[in-house]
Design an enzyme around this catalytic site. Structure first.
Site, PDB file in Angstrom:
ATOM      1  CG  HIS A 172      -1.959   0.928   1.399  1.00 59.18           C
ATOM      2  ND1 HIS A 172      -1.804   2.267   1.125  1.00 59.18           N
ATOM      3  CD2 HIS A 172      -3.236   0.770   1.813  1.00 59.18           C
ATOM      4  CE1 HIS A 172      -2.950   2.892   1.367  1.00 59.18           C
ATOM      5  NE2 HIS A 172      -3.834   2.008   1.784  1.00 59.18           N
ATOM      6  CD  GLU A 275      -3.405   1.213  -1.869  1.00 61.86           C
ATOM      7  OE1 GLU A 275      -3.843   0.142  -1.405  1.00 61.86           O
ATOM      8  OE2 GLU A 275      -3.975   2.305  -1.678  1.00 61.86           O
TER       9      GLU A 275
HETATM   10  C1  BG6 Z   1      -6.983   2.421   0.536  1.00 62.22           C
HETATM   11  C2  BG6 Z   1      -8.411   2.004   0.410  1.00 62.22           C
HETATM   12  O1  BG6 Z   1      -6.153   1.457  -0.001  1.00 62.22           O
HETATM   13  O2  BG6 Z   1      -6.667   2.603   1.917  1.00 62.22           O
HETATM   14  C3  BG6 Z   1      -9.276   3.100   1.013  1.00 62.22           C
HETATM   15  O3  BG6 Z   1      -8.735   1.785  -0.955  1.00 62.22           O
HETATM   16  C4  BG6 Z   1      -8.882   3.335   2.461  1.00 62.22           C
HETATM   17  O4  BG6 Z   1     -10.637   2.719   0.925  1.00 62.22           O
HETATM   18  C5  BG6 Z   1      -7.400   3.634   2.517  1.00 62.22           C
HETATM   19  O5  BG6 Z   1      -9.628   4.424   2.983  1.00 62.22           O
HETATM   20  C6  BG6 Z   1      -6.870   3.846   3.925  1.00 62.22           C
HETATM   21  O6  BG6 Z   1      -7.215   2.766   4.758  1.00 62.22           O
HETATM   22  P1  BG6 Z   1      -6.833   2.762   6.272  1.00 62.22           P
HETATM   23  O7  BG6 Z   1      -7.427   1.506   6.865  1.00 62.22           O
HETATM   24  O8  BG6 Z   1      -5.323   2.748   6.342  1.00 62.22           O
HETATM   25  O9  BG6 Z   1      -7.393   4.019   6.873  1.00 62.22           O
END
Ligand code: BG6
Length: 303
Positions: A172, A275
């Site tokens: 990510h 990602e």
């Molecule tokens: C992204 C998702 O990869 O991560 C989003 O597609 C999400 O929907 C974002 O809001 C952040 O996620 P988190 O759990 O780290 O707040």
């Protein structure tokens, strides 16, 4: 937070003089600090999380929020969180942690090695009573990050059990940009995506991606590179990948940024996530004894 003595012991066992040192990072969490002729970098044991990569003579490539938490049980906001064994919410289990359970726990350091100017840090984690509360599988997971003039990330999942399992995964990656309105993403023209900001409707990408509002998309059946053209920082970031069939693009924009406790209200201007992943219908099925490796390689070039 790791005790100072434990961090010093890790450094004695795994450190490489002048190249890799294990030190206490933010929140007292142990991190590996890399300094080579080709690049500087940082990787925390918490989540096996890469938080910094800076090739020689270049600015920092990764974004980390100034509001990030740095503690057990919480994900670091920025860098490269590892999402596994599900992405976003776990289907049918709203109480389960977002993006799985490996980004919020401490991994173990396996090795640090050096070849020419490339430094590779390897960390692992595996199933235990905690992970089985959420997911029954027996797994072993390795994250190997190679810091050089490029940044290579490899996530290897091994099925240690006697039954097949099914998982989603994502590297990510949060990239730093000068100003999001002056950036564009190339490489996904003509690709279908699920628009999470519009009830997961399937849409078709025309041309380059400009981020002009909240953007949360899963591009489907993608194999090629994505290039982030950043006129603010006058550079291009190229992300190549292997064994990955989805690419998620995310920027929270104004309202969502305000609503996130661990993200600055203005920080959406300075970041975008690209990602390398296998999510949704492209989740991976892994037979007993088999392993799967997803890989992402990031390179930097001038504009
Ligand atoms: C992204 C998702 O990869 O991560 C989003 O597609 C999400 O929907 C974002 O809001 C952040 O996620 P988190 O759990 O780290 O707040």
């Amino acid at each position: 937070m790791e005790p100072k003595a434990a961090i010093a012991d890790l450094d004695r066992r795994y450190g490489i003089p002048d190249v890799a040192k294990i030190v206490a990072g933010n929140g007292g969490l142990a991190k590996v600090r890399i300094t080579s002729a080709a690049a500087k970098g940082e990787m925390y044991l918490h989540g096996a999380h890469v938080t910094s990569w800076q090739p020689r003579d270049a600015e920092e490539v990764l974004f980390v929020s100034a509001k990030s938490g740095w503690q057990d049980g919480h994900a670091i906001r920025g860098g490269v969180p590892i999402c596994f064994p599900w992405f976003a919410n776990k289907a049918g289990d709203p109480g389960a942690p977002s993006h799985g359970f490996v980004r919020t726990i401490s991994w173990q350091l396996e090795s640090i090695s050096q070849a020419d100017n490339a430094v590779t840090v390897s960390m692992f984690t595996k199933s235990n009573d905690m992970t089985k509360k959420w997911w029954p599988a027996d797994f072993h997971l390795v994250h190997r990050a190679t810091f050089a003039s490029g940044l290579r990330l490899e996530l290897v999942v091994r099925n240690m059990g006697t039954a097949s399992f099914h998982f989603e995964e994502a590297l990510h990656s949060y990239f730093r940009v000068g100003q999001i309105e002056k950036a564009q993403l190339h490489g996904l023209n003509g690709v279908q995506y699920l628009d999470k900001t519009d009830s997961n409707r399937k849409k078709l990408q025309y041309g380059a991606i400009a981020i002009v509002s909240e953007t949360d998309r899963v591009y489907l059946n993608t194999t090629g590179a994505v290039e982030l053209e950043d006129h603010g920082l006058r550079r291009r970031i190229r992300v190549d990948k292997e064994n990955s069939l989805t690419t998620v693009v995310w920027n929270p924009w104004v309202e969502k940024a305000k609503a996130m406790a661990d993200f600055g209200a203005e920080e959406w201007i300075r970041m975008v996530c690209i990602e390398t992943s296998n999510v949704s219908d492209f989740a991976v099925e892994l037979a007993p004894g088999q392993q799967h490796k997803i890989q992402s390689t990031v390179r930097l070039a001038d504009l």
